[in-house]
Design a protein around this motif. Structure first.
Motif, mmCIF file in Angstrom:
data_model
loop_
_atom_site.group_PDB
_atom_site.id
_atom_site.type_symbol
_atom_site.label_atom_id
_atom_site.label_comp_id
_atom_site.label_asym_id
_atom_site.label_seq_id
_atom_site.Cartn_x
_atom_site.Cartn_y
_atom_site.Cartn_z
ATOM 1 N N ASP A 1 12.730 7.913 4.011
ATOM 2 C CA ASP A 1 12.527 7.682 5.447
ATOM 3 C C ASP A 1 11.404 6.688 5.703
ATOM 4 O O ASP A 1 11.535 5.775 6.530
ATOM 5 N N LEU A 2 10.284 6.877 4.992
ATOM 6 C CA LEU A 2 9.139 6.005 5.228
ATOM 7 C C LEU A 2 9.383 4.583 4.729
ATOM 8 O O LEU A 2 8.965 3.612 5.365
ATOM 9 N N LYS A 3 10.068 4.466 3.591
ATOM 10 C CA LYS A 3 10.402 3.125 3.106
ATOM 11 C C LYS A 3 11.286 2.407 4.125
ATOM 12 O O LYS A 3 11.125 1.202 4.363
ATOM 13 N N SER A 4 12.199 3.148 4.719
ATOM 14 C CA SER A 4 13.067 2.576 5.746
ATOM 15 C C SER A 4 12.252 2.113 6.954
ATOM 16 O O SER A 4 12.470 1.017 7.495
ATOM 17 N N MET A 5 11.294 2.938 7.374
ATOM 18 C CA MET A 5 10.465 2.588 8.528
ATOM 19 C C MET A 5 9.580 1.378 8.230
ATOM 20 O O MET A 5 9.393 0.504 9.086
ATOM 21 N N VAL A 6 9.029 1.309 7.016
ATOM 22 C CA VAL A 6 8.198 0.163 6.646
ATOM 23 C C VAL A 6 9.032 -1.116 6.623
ATOM 24 O O VAL A 6 8.592 -2.175 7.071
ATOM 25 N N ASP A 7 10.256 -1.011 6.118
ATOM 26 C CA ASP A 7 11.159 -2.170 6.133
ATOM 27 C C ASP A 7 11.424 -2.639 7.565
ATOM 28 O O ASP A 7 11.486 -3.841 7.836
ATOM 29 N N ILE A 8 11.564 -1.679 8.463
ATOM 30 C CA ILE A 8 11.802 -2.014 9.877
ATOM 31 C C ILE A 8 10.583 -2.719 10.466
ATOM 32 O O ILE A 8 10.705 -3.690 11.224
ATOM 33 N N ARG B 1 -3.869 6.681 8.193
ATOM 34 C CA ARG B 1 -3.336 8.040 8.247
ATOM 35 C C ARG B 1 -2.402 8.326 7.073
ATOM 36 O O ARG B 1 -2.458 9.398 6.462
ATOM 37 N N LEU B 2 -1.563 7.357 6.768
ATOM 38 C CA LEU B 2 -0.602 7.538 5.676
ATOM 39 C C LEU B 2 -1.310 7.772 4.348
ATOM 40 O O LEU B 2 -0.889 8.608 3.540
ATOM 41 N N SER B 3 -2.403 7.072 4.139
ATOM 42 C CA SER B 3 -3.127 7.173 2.863
ATOM 43 C C SER B 3 -3.868 8.498 2.713
ATOM 44 O O SER B 3 -4.293 8.845 1.612
ATOM 45 N N ILE C 1 -0.258 16.981 11.011
ATOM 46 C CA ILE C 1 -0.913 16.178 12.054
ATOM 47 C C ILE C 1 -0.958 14.704 11.646
ATOM 48 O O ILE C 1 -0.614 13.806 12.427
ATOM 49 N N LEU C 2 -1.354 14.449 10.385
ATOM 50 C CA LEU C 2 -1.452 13.068 9.912
ATOM 51 C C LEU C 2 -0.077 12.392 9.880
ATOM 52 O O LEU C 2 0.057 11.224 10.261
ATOM 53 N N PHE C 3 0.930 13.144 9.436
ATOM 54 C CA PHE C 3 2.265 12.555 9.357
ATOM 55 C C PHE C 3 2.808 12.262 10.748
ATOM 56 O O PHE C 3 3.386 11.196 10.991
ATOM 57 N N MET D 1 0.822 -1.195 0.000
ATOM 58 C CA MET D 1 0.000 0.000 0.000
ATOM 59 C C MET D 1 0.866 1.259 0.000
ATOM 60 O O MET D 1 0.577 2.237 -0.694
ATOM 61 N N THR D 2 1.959 1.225 0.774
ATOM 62 C CA THR D 2 2.867 2.370 0.826
ATOM 63 C C THR D 2 3.502 2.624 -0.534
ATOM 64 O O THR D 2 3.610 3.770 -0.983
ATOM 65 N N ASN D 3 3.901 1.556 -1.212
ATOM 66 C CA ASN D 3 4.456 1.711 -2.564
ATOM 67 C C ASN D 3 3.423 2.299 -3.513
ATOM 68 O O ASN D 3 3.755 3.119 -4.379
ATOM 69 N N ALA D 4 2.165 1.885 -3.356
ATOM 70 C CA ALA D 4 1.093 2.421 -4.201
ATOM 71 C C ALA D 4 0.907 3.920 -3.952
ATOM 72 O O ALA D 4 0.615 4.681 -4.882
#
Length: 216
Positions: free
Chosen positions: A121-128, A105-107, A186-188, A35-38
């Motif tokens: 940064d977010l790709k790194s966090m999702v990988d974690i 929230r991300l969407s 706020i969402l981020f 979903m994040t990649n999308a």
């Protein structure tokens, strides 16, 4: 049938359900990565498809948690570590809730804000997230066959939790400097707080698995 055999059968059944539950959590985290990649691609169709699949997985996790509860109630005091087992199952359920909240929230953040300033940064966090949940899943799988490995994995989860705390602080400062829309800010901020909270919950689940490994 004597009580020792009843407990043995109950243990096998409830641990199998718990292992299925943690495997569902791993699938949920992988779906969140899709979903994040999308979102990065701006592909709303893929986003919607991922959301639909995630909703189904979240419902399945709730069903499994309820199933464990029923099994523990049925066996009652014959299972000496029933409270630890239930606590672990509820932690897994809560992790699922965190992932759902993060994704929602991300969407809803402006994709341009993410792509321009936070994609790496977010790709790194999702990988974690996937890494830490993979370790939780491994702890579940090795619980009865190699409990000492379960305990070793707990130390790795602790290291990830410390790493996420650091990244969370860095990304919060960056967001305050770079995101000008109050809504997106706020969402981020809620998104990265959700990631930090989810990893904290993984730490709690890890501790609970350690106690189970020592009890079984």
């Amino acid at each position: 049938m004597y009580s020792g055999e009843l407990e043995f059968q109950a243990k096998r059944k409830t641990i199998a359900i718990l292992q299925e539950q943690t495997n569902k959590i791993l699938n949920l985290s992988r779906e969140m990565a899709l979903m994040t990649n999308a979102i990065f691609e701006g592909n709303k169709t893929k986003m919607a498809e991922s959301f639909e699949r995630m909703t189904l997985i979240e419902n399945e996790i709730v069903i499994l948690r309820k199933q464990i509860t029923r099994e523990v109630i049925a066996i009652g005091s014959l299972m000496t570590y029933r409270e630890d087992l239930l606590r672990t199952a509820y932690f897994i359920d809560e992790i699922s809730g965190y992932i759902g909240g993060i994704s929602f929230r991300l969407s809803n953040i402006d994709p341009q804000v993410i792509r321009e300033r936070f994609e790496v940064d977010l790709k790194s966090m999702v990988d974690i997230i996937i890494d830490v949940i993979f370790k939780i899943n491994e702890m579940s799988r090795t619980l009865t066959i190699k409990p000492e490995h379960t305990i070793e994995l707990a130390g790795e989860v602790q290291k990830i939790e410390s790493e996420v705390d650091k990244k969370y602080r860095e990304m919060t400062i960056k967001a305050l400097d770079c995101v000008y829309s109050p809504k997106d800010l706020i969402l981020f901020k809620d998104t990265i707080e959700g990631i930090e909270g989810m990893v904290d919950k993984c730490q709690q689940a890890s501790n609970s698995f350690t106690i189970l490994a020592l009890s079984i």
